[in-house]
Design a protein around this motif. Sequence first.
Motif, PDB file in Angstrom:
ATOM      1  N   LYS A 242     -15.010 -21.709 -90.287  1.00  0.00           N
ATOM      2  CA  LYS A 242     -15.686 -20.856 -91.275  1.00  0.00           C
ATOM      3  C   LYS A 242     -15.395 -19.377 -91.048  1.00  0.00           C
ATOM      4  O   LYS A 242     -16.207 -18.514 -91.399  1.00  0.00           O
ATOM      5  CB  LYS A 242     -17.192 -21.106 -91.278  1.00  0.00           C
ATOM      6  CG  LYS A 242     -17.559 -22.527 -91.680  1.00  0.00           C
ATOM      7  CD  LYS A 242     -19.063 -22.711 -91.741  1.00  0.00           C
ATOM      8  CE  LYS A 242     -19.418 -24.143 -92.158  1.00  0.00           C
ATOM      9  NZ  LYS A 242     -20.864 -24.382 -92.228  1.00  0.00           N
ATOM     10  N   ALA A 243     -14.243 -19.070 -90.447  1.00  0.00           N
ATOM     11  CA  ALA A 243     -13.818 -17.682 -90.232  1.00  0.00           C
ATOM     12  C   ALA A 243     -12.363 -17.568 -90.666  1.00  0.00           C
ATOM     13  O   ALA A 243     -11.447 -17.708 -89.846  1.00  0.00           O
ATOM     14  CB  ALA A 243     -13.992 -17.274 -88.775  1.00  0.00           C
ATOM     15  N   ARG A 331     -12.395 -27.338 -99.255  1.00  0.00           N
ATOM     16  CA  ARG A 331     -12.852 -27.436-100.644  1.00  0.00           C
ATOM     17  C   ARG A 331     -12.273 -26.356-101.546  1.00  0.00           C
ATOM     18  O   ARG A 331     -12.444 -26.399-102.759  1.00  0.00           O
ATOM     19  CB  ARG A 331     -14.378 -27.356-100.691  1.00  0.00           C
ATOM     20  CG  ARG A 331     -15.080 -28.493 -99.964  1.00  0.00           C
ATOM     21  CD  ARG A 331     -16.568 -28.270 -99.917  1.00  0.00           C
ATOM     22  NE  ARG A 331     -16.902 -27.025 -99.232  1.00  0.00           N
ATOM     23  CZ  ARG A 331     -18.146 -26.560 -99.091  1.00  0.00           C
ATOM     24  NH1 ARG A 331     -19.155 -27.230 -99.613  1.00  0.00           N
ATOM     25  NH2 ARG A 331     -18.366 -25.439 -98.453  1.00  0.00           N
ATOM     26  N   ASP A 332     -11.639 -25.395-100.925  1.00  0.00           N
ATOM     27  CA  ASP A 332     -11.058 -24.319-101.724  1.00  0.00           C
ATOM     28  C   ASP A 332      -9.879 -24.856-102.519  1.00  0.00           C
ATOM     29  O   ASP A 332      -8.962 -25.472-101.986  1.00  0.00           O
ATOM     30  CB  ASP A 332     -10.606 -23.183-100.805  1.00  0.00           C
ATOM     31  CG  ASP A 332     -10.288 -21.921-101.579  1.00  0.00           C
ATOM     32  OD1 ASP A 332     -10.107 -22.020-102.808  1.00  0.00           O
ATOM     33  OD2 ASP A 332     -10.227 -20.854-100.961  1.00  0.00           O
ATOM     34  N   GLU A 336      -4.140 -25.318 -98.978  1.00  0.00           N
ATOM     35  CA  GLU A 336      -2.951 -26.142 -98.966  1.00  0.00           C
ATOM     36  C   GLU A 336      -3.288 -27.562 -99.390  1.00  0.00           C
ATOM     37  O   GLU A 336      -4.209 -28.171 -98.874  1.00  0.00           O
ATOM     38  CB  GLU A 336      -2.344 -26.149 -97.561  1.00  0.00           C
ATOM     39  CG  GLU A 336      -1.820 -24.785 -97.153  1.00  0.00           C
ATOM     40  CD  GLU A 336      -1.129 -24.865 -95.814  1.00  0.00           C
ATOM     41  OE1 GLU A 336      -1.084 -25.976 -95.273  1.00  0.00           O
ATOM     42  OE2 GLU A 336      -0.655 -23.834 -95.333  1.00  0.00           O
ATOM     43  N   MET A 337      -2.545 -28.115-100.347  1.00  0.00           N
ATOM     44  CA  MET A 337      -2.770 -29.455-100.877  1.00  0.00           C
ATOM     45  C   MET A 337      -1.463 -30.226-100.885  1.00  0.00           C
ATOM     46  O   MET A 337      -1.110 -30.869-101.862  1.00  0.00           O
ATOM     47  CB  MET A 337      -3.347 -29.368-102.300  1.00  0.00           C
ATOM     48  CG  MET A 337      -4.684 -28.655-102.383  1.00  0.00           C
ATOM     49  SD  MET A 337      -5.210 -28.441-104.091  1.00  0.00           S
ATOM     50  CE  MET A 337      -5.314 -30.125-104.632  1.00  0.00           C
ATOM     51  N   GLY A 338      -0.709 -30.133 -99.807  1.00  0.00           N
ATOM     52  CA  GLY A 338       0.537 -30.873 -99.741  1.00  0.00           C
ATOM     53  C   GLY A 338       1.553 -30.297-100.703  1.00  0.00           C
ATOM     54  O   GLY A 338       1.614 -29.102-100.968  1.00  0.00           O
ATOM     55  N   SER A 376      -8.552 -22.220-115.036  1.00  0.00           N
ATOM     56  CA  SER A 376      -9.695 -21.772-115.831  1.00  0.00           C
ATOM     57  C   SER A 376     -10.313 -20.550-115.201  1.00  0.00           C
ATOM     58  O   SER A 376     -10.391 -20.417-113.984  1.00  0.00           O
ATOM     59  CB  SER A 376     -10.737 -22.909-115.903  1.00  0.00           C
ATOM     60  OG  SER A 376     -11.892 -22.475-116.573  1.00  0.00           O
ATOM     61  N   THR A 377     -10.770 -19.651-116.048  1.00  0.00           N
ATOM     62  CA  THR A 377     -11.444 -18.452-115.570  1.00  0.00           C
ATOM     63  C   THR A 377     -12.930 -18.675-115.383  1.00  0.00           C
ATOM     64  O   THR A 377     -13.630 -17.794-114.909  1.00  0.00           O
ATOM     65  CB  THR A 377     -11.235 -17.311-116.589  1.00  0.00           C
ATOM     66  OG1 THR A 377     -11.737 -17.728-117.864  1.00  0.00           O
ATOM     67  CG2 THR A 377      -9.760 -16.990-116.727  1.00  0.00           C
ATOM     68  N   ARG A 378     -13.431 -19.884-115.782  1.00  0.00           N
ATOM     69  CA  ARG A 378     -14.856 -20.171-115.614  1.00  0.00           C
ATOM     70  C   ARG A 378     -15.120 -20.494-114.151  1.00  0.00           C
ATOM     71  O   ARG A 378     -14.437 -21.297-113.553  1.00  0.00           O
ATOM     72  CB  ARG A 378     -15.258 -21.358-116.481  1.00  0.00           C
ATOM     73  CG  ARG A 378     -16.757 -21.683-116.405  1.00  0.00           C
ATOM     74  CD  ARG A 378     -17.064 -22.947-117.213  1.00  0.00           C
ATOM     75  NE  ARG A 378     -16.640 -22.765-118.587  1.00  0.00           N
ATOM     76  CZ  ARG A 378     -16.660 -23.746-119.471  1.00  0.00           C
ATOM     77  NH1 ARG A 378     -17.079 -24.948-119.135  1.00  0.00           N
ATOM     78  NH2 ARG A 378     -16.239 -23.516-120.711  1.00  0.00           N
ATOM     79  N   SER A 379     -16.114 -19.853-113.605  1.00  0.00           N
ATOM     80  CA  SER A 379     -16.427 -20.079-112.199  1.00  0.00           C
ATOM     81  C   SER A 379     -17.165 -21.397-112.037  1.00  0.00           C
ATOM     82  O   SER A 379     -17.973 -21.796-112.858  1.00  0.00           O
ATOM     83  CB  SER A 379     -17.297 -18.930-111.665  1.00  0.00           C
ATOM     84  OG  SER A 379     -18.505 -18.864-112.396  1.00  0.00           O
ATOM     85  N   VAL A 380     -16.874 -22.091-110.964  1.00  0.00           N
ATOM     86  CA  VAL A 380     -17.522 -23.365-110.682  1.00  0.00           C
ATOM     87  C   VAL A 380     -18.940 -23.105-110.206  1.00  0.00           C
ATOM     88  O   VAL A 380     -19.202 -22.198-109.404  1.00  0.00           O
ATOM     89  CB  VAL A 380     -16.716 -24.130-109.605  1.00  0.00           C
ATOM     90  CG1 VAL A 380     -17.352 -25.463-109.303  1.00  0.00           C
ATOM     91  CG2 VAL A 380     -15.288 -24.319-110.073  1.00  0.00           C
TER      92      VAL A 380
END
Length: 469
Positions: A242-243, A331-332, A336-338, A376-380
Amino acid sequence: MFSCPGPLLPAALLFLLLLLLPTAPGRPCGPAGLSRDTVLGRPGANVTLTCWDKGPTSVTNGPANVTVSWRVEERGAAAVGGRGRRLAEGDSLLLRHLRYEDSGRYSCYVGGRPLRSLRLLVEEPPETPRVSCYRRSHDKDVLCEWPLRAKPSPGTRAMLWVKQRFTTEDATEQRCRYFAKARKFVCRLKVPPGTDDTKPLVVSTCVKNGAGGSAGEDKIITLSGVLKPDPPINVTVVALEKAPQRLRVNWSYPSSWDPRFYWLRFQVRYRPEPTRTFTEVDQVLTTWLDIHDAWWGTRHVVQVRAQEEFGHGAWSEWSREVVGTPWTDPRDFTSEMGPFSSQFPMEDGTYAVTLPPELFAEDVGDDAGGTVVEASTRSVASPYALLVAGGSLSLGITLFIGIVVRYRQMWQTSRQRWAKPGGEVQHVLVPLGGPPSPPLSDTPLLPRPGPLAPGALHVTNLDYFFSRP
């Protein structure tokens, strides 16, 4: 006017000269004297050996009609009785492009009788030593070494002499060893226990062989000034959870340094892999360091070096390079997602992301390699926002139920107050001293209400809701 006596002036000048010039051990450095039957040749050169003249390299015709043969002594065999490998015939023997292996004893013969024997020495004059000394810790010996550009000839010898400066004591002699893999001479100077680390020492070196000798410049050192620790070991880089901009660097003391008696101070340098410029952190006394300005999601190269805690001597060499990457939130969406984690700008300034085709199984065929969708520009919605909204809704429902219950209690209390208790006798108030007054009116102001329909509200009973208990 003050004047210096004549006899004292030369003595003063001599004393100043001794102070300015280092005191050398005074050992001779030169090749051993070559015998008259020795011929010296350098590698790659040509040399001619003659059989008849006194000069070993002269070319003079011998007696006519005499056949001269040459032989070279085999390794380990004596040149007696014509033993050895036979060479060409003639009054002189020409050897081209000499090699170290050509060194040996050459003999000429006439009719099987030896006439002359010459010793050929193939050697290169030694390089001038440029010595440097260092000490790995306070309890280790001093090592003095110098590199060589080329491999020395087999007969090359190196010596080192050490003595205290401005003393008449004899110098200590040390034999130096050649390391072929590192291509350098190394001399070990033993330090007796209790030796003063601040006293200056004079170090002299000499390298010589049959082709010549070469002495290095005298070097003045102190035991504390030549301290040079080995690099730190076990260097690791760990990401902190978390850093996303922090890295923890850990390392250990080198095995040659005992931290129970003497400490080291460290210097750490690091850089993101895309750049070549290091950021350095000095005066680190612990064996760990937290980096607070790391680049998010980028590999960093880290190195550590050490020096004696009070700054004596020199820094060690840098440790080997290690790499580490700061923590990233799984979760970001941009982590990196392969192979499907690439991002690239669109024409309108937004960014597009390549998603795996499994998310569009019903729309994408087997031959599709991926679908590009505009980000999308809509925030989750954040889980914290959902929690706050749910809490506010629960609080509103609770307040509404409380208000309904409160007004219900008020309505029941008002109804009991206005209701007459059963069995109570009603008395008519009659004024004293006069006839009874007629009623104000026999006709009511408001007509009696008729029967109400089921579920209807009687307007004359609204005061129940506004009455106060």
